[in-house]
Design a protein around this motif. Structure first.
Motif, short mmCIF file in Angstrom:
data_model
loop_
_atom_site.label_atom_id
_atom_site.label_comp_id
_atom_site.label_asym_id
_atom_site.label_seq_id
_atom_site.Cartn_x
_atom_site.Cartn_y
_atom_site.Cartn_z
N ALA A 355 37.29 22.14 19.21
CA ALA A 355 38.64 22.47 20.15
C ALA A 355 39.81 22.33 19.25
O ALA A 355 39.98 21.78 18.53
CB ALA A 355 38.88 21.61 20.69
N ILE A 356 41.08 23.43 19.33
CA ILE A 356 42.22 23.50 19.02
C ILE A 356 43.08 23.02 19.88
O ILE A 356 43.28 23.77 21.03
CB ILE A 356 42.02 24.88 18.58
N GLY A 357 43.65 22.16 19.48
CA GLY A 357 44.61 20.58 20.15
C GLY A 357 43.96 20.97 21.28
O GLY A 357 42.78 20.60 21.87
N ASP A 358 44.85 19.81 22.14
CA ASP A 358 44.62 19.58 23.27
C ASP A 358 43.92 20.38 24.96
O ASP A 358 44.62 21.64 24.44
CB ASP A 358 46.17 18.53 23.77
N PRO A 359 43.45 20.09 25.69
CA PRO A 359 43.41 20.62 26.92
C PRO A 359 44.23 21.44 27.14
O PRO A 359 45.45 20.41 27.71
CB PRO A 359 42.30 19.64 28.12
N LEU A 360 44.68 22.21 27.65
CA LEU A 360 45.95 22.90 28.37
C LEU A 360 45.64 22.99 29.72
O LEU A 360 45.05 23.14 30.59
CB LEU A 360 45.84 24.72 28.30
N GLN A 361 46.64 21.44 30.02
CA GLN A 361 46.51 21.55 31.50
C GLN A 361 48.17 21.39 32.43
O GLN A 361 48.75 21.74 31.53
CB GLN A 361 46.43 19.87 31.44
N GLY A 362 47.44 21.75 33.26
CA GLY A 362 48.73 21.58 34.71
C GLY A 362 48.34 22.44 35.72
O GLY A 362 49.14 21.98 36.88
N ILE A 379 47.94 33.57 26.48
CA ILE A 379 46.89 33.54 27.58
C ILE A 379 47.85 32.88 29.06
O ILE A 379 48.48 32.66 29.00
CB ILE A 379 46.06 31.92 27.45
N VAL A 380 46.47 34.07 30.06
CA VAL A 380 47.09 33.92 31.37
C VAL A 380 45.76 33.18 32.68
O VAL A 380 44.87 33.88 31.74
CB VAL A 380 47.63 35.03 31.39
N ARG A 389 49.14 30.34 35.09
CA ARG A 389 50.10 30.16 34.29
C ARG A 389 49.63 31.05 33.03
O ARG A 389 48.82 31.89 32.69
CB ARG A 389 49.31 28.80 34.16
N ILE A 390 50.98 30.88 32.47
CA ILE A 390 50.86 30.62 31.06
C ILE A 390 50.87 30.67 29.98
O ILE A 390 52.21 29.53 30.18
CB ILE A 390 52.40 32.33 30.79
N TRP A 391 50.03 30.31 29.00
CA TRP A 391 50.28 29.56 28.20
C TRP A 391 50.43 30.29 26.57
O TRP A 391 50.21 31.03 25.86
CB TRP A 391 49.18 29.29 27.82
N ASN A 392 51.00 29.61 25.34
CA ASN A 392 51.45 29.80 23.62
C ASN A 392 50.04 29.74 23.48
O ASN A 392 49.45 27.86 23.40
CB ASN A 392 52.34 28.73 23.17
N ALA A 393 49.59 30.81 23.03
CA ALA A 393 47.84 30.42 21.81
C ALA A 393 47.80 29.84 20.94
O ALA A 393 46.63 28.86 20.59
CB ALA A 393 47.12 31.98 22.21
N ASP A 394 49.48 29.35 20.81
CA ASP A 394 48.69 28.74 19.09
C ASP A 394 49.21 27.18 19.54
O ASP A 394 48.58 26.38 18.49
CB ASP A 394 49.85 29.34 18.50
N ASP A 401 57.84 27.83 34.17
CA ASP A 401 56.68 27.51 35.16
C ASP A 401 55.94 28.33 35.49
O ASP A 401 55.85 29.60 35.32
CB ASP A 401 58.02 27.42 35.85
N PRO A 402 55.02 27.78 36.52
CA PRO A 402 53.84 28.21 36.95
C PRO A 402 54.27 29.50 38.02
O PRO A 402 55.57 29.29 37.99
CB PRO A 402 53.24 27.52 38.25
N LEU A 403 54.17 30.58 37.95
CA LEU A 403 54.35 31.63 39.04
C LEU A 403 53.80 31.54 40.13
O LEU A 403 52.65 32.19 40.17
CB LEU A 403 53.85 32.89 37.90
N GLN A 404 54.66 31.62 40.53
CA GLN A 404 54.00 31.15 42.20
C GLN A 404 54.63 32.09 42.87
O GLN A 404 55.91 33.20 42.57
CB GLN A 404 54.91 29.64 42.43
N GLY A 405 53.92 32.33 43.93
CA GLY A 405 54.32 33.19 45.26
C GLY A 405 52.74 33.63 45.39
O GLY A 405 52.39 34.16 47.06
N HIS A 406 51.26 33.65 45.70
CA HIS A 406 50.42 33.74 46.33
C HIS A 406 50.19 33.46 46.74
O HIS A 406 50.35 31.54 46.69
CB HIS A 406 49.21 34.18 45.18
N SER A 407 50.29 32.67 48.36
CA SER A 407 49.86 31.82 48.90
C SER A 407 48.10 31.42 49.17
O SER A 407 47.49 30.67 50.14
CB SER A 407 50.10 32.27 51.03
#
Length: 1011
Positions: A355-362, A379-380, A389-394, A401-407
């Motif tokens: 594993a590279i780094g910690d889990p991407l939590q959010g 990563i999306v 959510r969009i993440w820095n892969a490195d 912030d999270p992309l909000q809009g969908h219900s």
């Protein structure tokens, strides 16, 4: 603690307490209270999910060498959760879990269904129904479980399957049955559980056939196009397929816990299955160089495989706390990204498996979809928590912030080819475009789908977006202004599960729950060639090879198929479109057009010479259209529908003219123009006939009353002075078209209902077709029968017509054949015209008398040479459901057809629908109850009995007939069956259905088969 670690998805304290059988609720709280440093959610509300703070906690507690006396026995957790699941299901499962008010209404048509279900389907019940079998699979087989299994499957299994159906997870039932069979096979000792095993087999068959409310069956294998290659080998459903970068191999992942590699050209398996996962494989992908395969599984692990040898590379990648739902390689092949039901995303070194780094939590709920940007730097992810959510892969850090809009939950995410935009599809029925740098939404949501969007893709040039939806349609969008391009792509009869662009961006491939794959022209939106048929269950995923020459599909029928994307063009093969019954066809007065009507609620116009569709379907009726006709000048089309209305259409533009003509109290079965085009006559199941002003749409005079049962056919005389009508009361009546008065006595002679009627061109004769399988010719002035009945058809005669010169008669029958007759001696001319695979619903002569057009329940229209009886050209197939009516334009260049957007039945064959209250006094009408008679009913291919409901005014599903009774069930027009097994009748006089269906659990309202 063992239950927290053994759970297949995070559980709250409240749910854990309700799943207890060994400990009381206070014990659960007191134990967890002291574990706040190891688990999150301990000190929050009881409804917060409890999960380890880090995977190292899980590793430590399960490793006896490290944790010693603190080691957690995971098998004990599985055993406790299995017991708790049975306890909850025995307590909470009951008849009508959804509190549904009527058996006639589909789940998708129920308002606020989710709100109703939230009061019944508790979190602990949902968990128990979905996961109990996997807990049982993880414990030592013991005879102690057999009692619970027997009680569950004999007393609760139908209610359990109802819950799974309401949750749209019915596939879990087949998985559970297989796991239970394995569990019973592994029991030690001499005890055999043959009855329980037989029950498991029955449940597997039941789910396979009736897992969906409407099933679509594949054609015979000999009818499949040559370009199809069937990949068979998996023993359970396939969740994922992917092409290798060079397009030469395919990898598949299945619920049978294996991965398979296939030769994409021959369809043969390469080597043995890749074994190693202990639960279903949810996602697979090739590395960019095609040398490795990555797989994600519900066993919480990720595996890397040598694509050439099939051997596992290194140990499984462990770290996710719950099932892995999605995996992907980075563009350079050095990293793997995975999304999981533990709400996290992980990045892995593809070479070392570390594993590279910690889990991407959010995310606060399951991660459903992940994708890498084209440059591999981002990563999306899309989640059930409704966010992107969009993440820095490195670094693994969230970008913005999270992309909000969908219900509702986000089902699919994808990057644009330049990496500047993200497109997302959601269960809220919308598609959204986002700026990948700022996270801001670009423009308004793309609205148009009426149900959830399950799949999205961006064209290779980034200019267009394609979306597939549960509303059964595909839409193409302009990615810049976000506007829809053209009309929806219609053709699938169930939800669209997967969509993809070809590498050149010129075609779209779609896979559907209707078991078929379709190819579409991106520019015109037209279907290219035939649907790719062959799967016997829903298609879960489709993809196009990098060179665009092949398509691969994965299905719940356990197979993978490869298709030739080039030879899918309609060269020598019929064009597909009608997915349901074609009930009526006719030529235009000049013979250049054909009009067809279908049970898929649409009307279509065809070029009679080329067989091509002209324009878009004519849409507007809310129920099935049963009859159409073209005005004498070819400029207008009239249609009659089960929605009780009549509509007039512009034949050139396809637009509706004025408001619907209202007046009938039941469905309209037949319509016709007067010879001068100024009047329209309509016949209805309300037993009446009406005359209308074709220009104003106003009714002329009162109803023409006289028939005692449904009107099935009406026609004007050539001079427009008389109207003839045929009814299910077995009578033919002639009417004065000006005064509405009956002329003379009824024409009597048929022994069953009159299904079709027509005047000869000179108006001196009338021809009639009947349910008694005969055709009769009558003197239109005296009402006397001319000669003997025309005998030859083996079943109901659905349609009759005179040739333009009046010398010949054509007839179409339920026996699937068409016959031509000499009108003067009444003799058959030549052999029957054979070709349709289902009953023929409508026939008509071209204006010059040289051609005959026919439509059938096989969803096709055929054109025949009236002199030789040979078929002319290819089939006309474009409707997505059955065609109910067709007609030619006066200039002979076009034809119009009708089909229904909302199918009335799920069958491949249909009977005419009739009001049935008056039939109950006559034993020959096969009464069922106060609402139905057998004459208004028919069996579909799955054994479901459909019938016309006299009060509701539309067709409904009544009951399923077991296979053992179908061959010997007395059904119109059969009165006696002689067989070594005898015969049986169906007595539903005390059967509760519709709003009374909740009484079905009582013994005195069950259906009775009398043998």
């Amino acid at each position: 603690m063992s239950q927290v670690l053994a759970a297949f998805e995070p559980l709250s304290q409240a749910t854990l307490k309700r799943l207890q059988t060994e400990y009381n609720e206070d014990t659960v709280s007191s134990v967890l209270y002291f574990l706040g440093s190891l688990f999150t959610g301990i000190w929050d509300s009881d409804n917060t999910q409890v999960r380890p703070v880090h995977t190292s906690v899980l590793d430590f507690l399960l490793d006896e060498k490290r944790s010693k006396k603190f080691r957690v026995d995971l098998q004990q957790g599985h055993e406790l959760l299995a017991k708790g699941s049975f306890h909850v299901m025995f307590r909470d499962l009951h008849f009508n879990m959804g509190n549904l008010e009527s058996s006639y209404v589909m789940n998708s048509e129920i308002k606020d269904l989710e709100t109703k279900l939230s009061n019944t389907l508790t979190p602990e019940l949902i968990y128990a129904c979905c996961w109990w079998d996997l807990h049982l699979q993880n414990i030592e087989p013991s005879d102690l479980w057999v009692h619970d299994l027997g009680e569950f499957f004999s007393g609760y299994s139908l209610y359990w399957m109802e819950v799974l159906g309401l949750m749209k997870k019915i596939h879990i039932a087949s998985r559970t049955a297989r796991h239970t069979m394995t569990f019973l096979d592994n029991l030690q000792g001499k005890m055999e559980y043959s009855d329980l095993k037989k029950l498991m087999t029955d449940i597997l068959v039941f789910i396979q056939v009736f897992g969906k409310r409407r099933a679509v069956f594949s054609r015979q294998i000999n009818d499949w196009p040559d370009q199809q290659v069937i990949l068979k080998g998996h023993t359970q459903g396939i969740d994922a397929v992917a092409f290798s970068p060079d397009g030469k191999r395919i990898v598949s992942g299945s619920w049978d816990e294996s991965i398979r590699i296939w030769n994409a050209d021959t369809g043969e398996a390469i080597g043995d299955p890749l074994q190693g996962h202990s639960h279903g494989v949810s996602s697979v992908a090739f590395s960019p160089d095609g040398k490795r395969i990555v797989s994600g599984s519900w066993d919480r692990s990720i595996r890397i495989w040598n694509a050439d040898t099939g051997e596992a590379i290194g140990d499984p990648l462990q770290g996710h706390l719950y099932g892995v739902s999605s995996v992907a390689f980075s563009p350079d092949g050095k990293r793997i990204v995975s999304g999981s039901n533990d709400c996290s995303i992980r990045i892995w070194n593809a070479d070392t498996g570390e594993a590279i780094g910690d889990p991407l939590q959010g995310h606060s709920h399951w991660v459903i979809s992940v994708a890498c940007s084209p440059d591999g730097k981002r990563i999306v992810s899309g989640s059930r928590d409704k966010s992107i959510r969009i993440w820095n892969a490195d670094t693994g850090e969230a970008i913005g912030d999270p992309l909000q809009g969908h219900s509702e939950e986000v089902k699919s995410v994808a990057f644009s080819p330049d990496g500047k935009r993200i497109v997302s599809g959601s269960d809220d029925c919308s598609i959204r475009i986002w700026n990948a740098d700022t996270g801001e939404e670009i423009g308004d949501p793309l609205q148009g789908h009426s149900h959830g969007v399950g799949s999205v893709a961006i064209s290779p040039d980034g200019k267009r977006i394609v979306s597939g939806s549960r509303d059964k349609s595909i839409r193409i969008w302009n990615a810049d202004p976000g506007e829809a391009i053209g009309d929806p792509l219609q053709g699938h009869s169930e939800e669209v599960k997967s969509v993809a662009f070809s590498p050149d961006g010129k075609r779209i491939v779609s896979g559907s729950k209707d078991n078929s794959i379709r190819i579409w022209n991106v520019d015109t939106g037209e279907a290219i060639g035939d649907p790719l048929q062959g799967h016997s269950d829903e298609v879960q995923s489709v993809a196009i090879s990098p060179d665009g020459k092949r398509i691969v599909s994965g299905s719940w029928d356990n197979s993978i198929r490869i298709w030739n994307a080039d030879t899918g063009e309609a060269i020598g093969y019929p064009l597909q479109g009608h997915s349901h019954i074609v009930s009526s066809v006719a030529f235009s007065p000049d013979g250049k057009r054909i009009v067809s009507g279908s049970d898929d609620t649409s009307i279509r116009i065809w070029n009679a010479d080329t067989g091509e569709v002209i324009g878009n379907p004519l849409q507007g009726h809310s129920h099935g259209v049963d009859s159409v006709a073209i005005s004498p000048d070819g400029r207008r089309i009239v249609s009659g529908s089960l929605d009780r209305s009549i509509r007039i259409w512009n034949a050139d533009t396809g637009e509706a003219i004025g408001d619907p003509l209202q007046g009938h109290s039941h469905g309209v079965s037949s319509v016709a123009f007067s010879p001068d085009g100024k009047r329209i006559v309509s016949g209805s199941w309300d037993s009446s006939i009406r005359i209308w002003n074709a220009d104003t749409g106003e009714a002329i005079g009162d109803h023409l009353q006289g028939h005692s049962e449904e009107i099935d056919s009406v026609a004007f005389s050539p001079d427009g002075k008389r109207i003839v009508s045929g009814s299910f009361d077995r009578l033919i009546r002639i009417w004065n078209a000006d005064t509405g008065e009956a002329i003379g006595d009824p024409l009597q002679g048929h022994s069953h209902g009159v299904s079709s009627i027509a005047f000869s061109p000179d108006g001196k004769r009338i021809v009639s077709g009947s349910w008694d399988s005969s055709i009769r010719i009558w003197n239109a002035d005296t009402g006397e029968a001319i000669g003997y009945p025309l005998q030859g058809h083996l079943h109901i005669v659905n349609s009759v017509a005179f040739s333009p010169d009046g010398k010949r008669i054509v007839s179409g029958s339920r026996d699937k054949s068409i016959r031509i007759w000499n009108a003067d001696p009444g003799e058959a001319i030549g052999d029957p015209l054979q070709g349709h695979s289902e009953e023929v619903q409508s026939v008509a002569f071209s204006p010059d008398g040289k051609r005959i057009v026919s439509e059938s329940d096989d969803c096709s229209i055929r054109i025949w040479n009236a002199d030789t009886g040979e078929e002319i050209g290819d089939l006309l197939q474009e409707h997505s459901q059955g065609v109910s009516s067709v007609a030619f334009s006066p200039d002979d260049r076009r034809a119009v057809s009708i089909m229904q957007e909302k199918p009335l039945t799920g069958s491949n064959t249909t009977s005419r629908n009739y009001n049935s209250i008056k039939h109950s006094q006559n034993p020959h009408h096969y009464p069922i109850n106060q609402y139905f008679s057998f004459y208004s009913c028919h069996l579909d291919d799955e054994g479901w009995l459909h019938g016309w409901h006299s009060d509701l005014g539309f067709s409904v599903i009544i009951i399923w007939i077991p296979p053992k009774f179908r061959p010997t069930l007395l059904f119109p027009p059969t009165h006696v069956i002689i067989s070594q097994n005898g015969s049986c009748t169906l007595d539903l006089l005390n059967f509760a259905c519709g709003k009374d269906w909740i009484q079905c659990s009582r013994s005195n309202v069950a259906p009775v088969f009398r043998e």
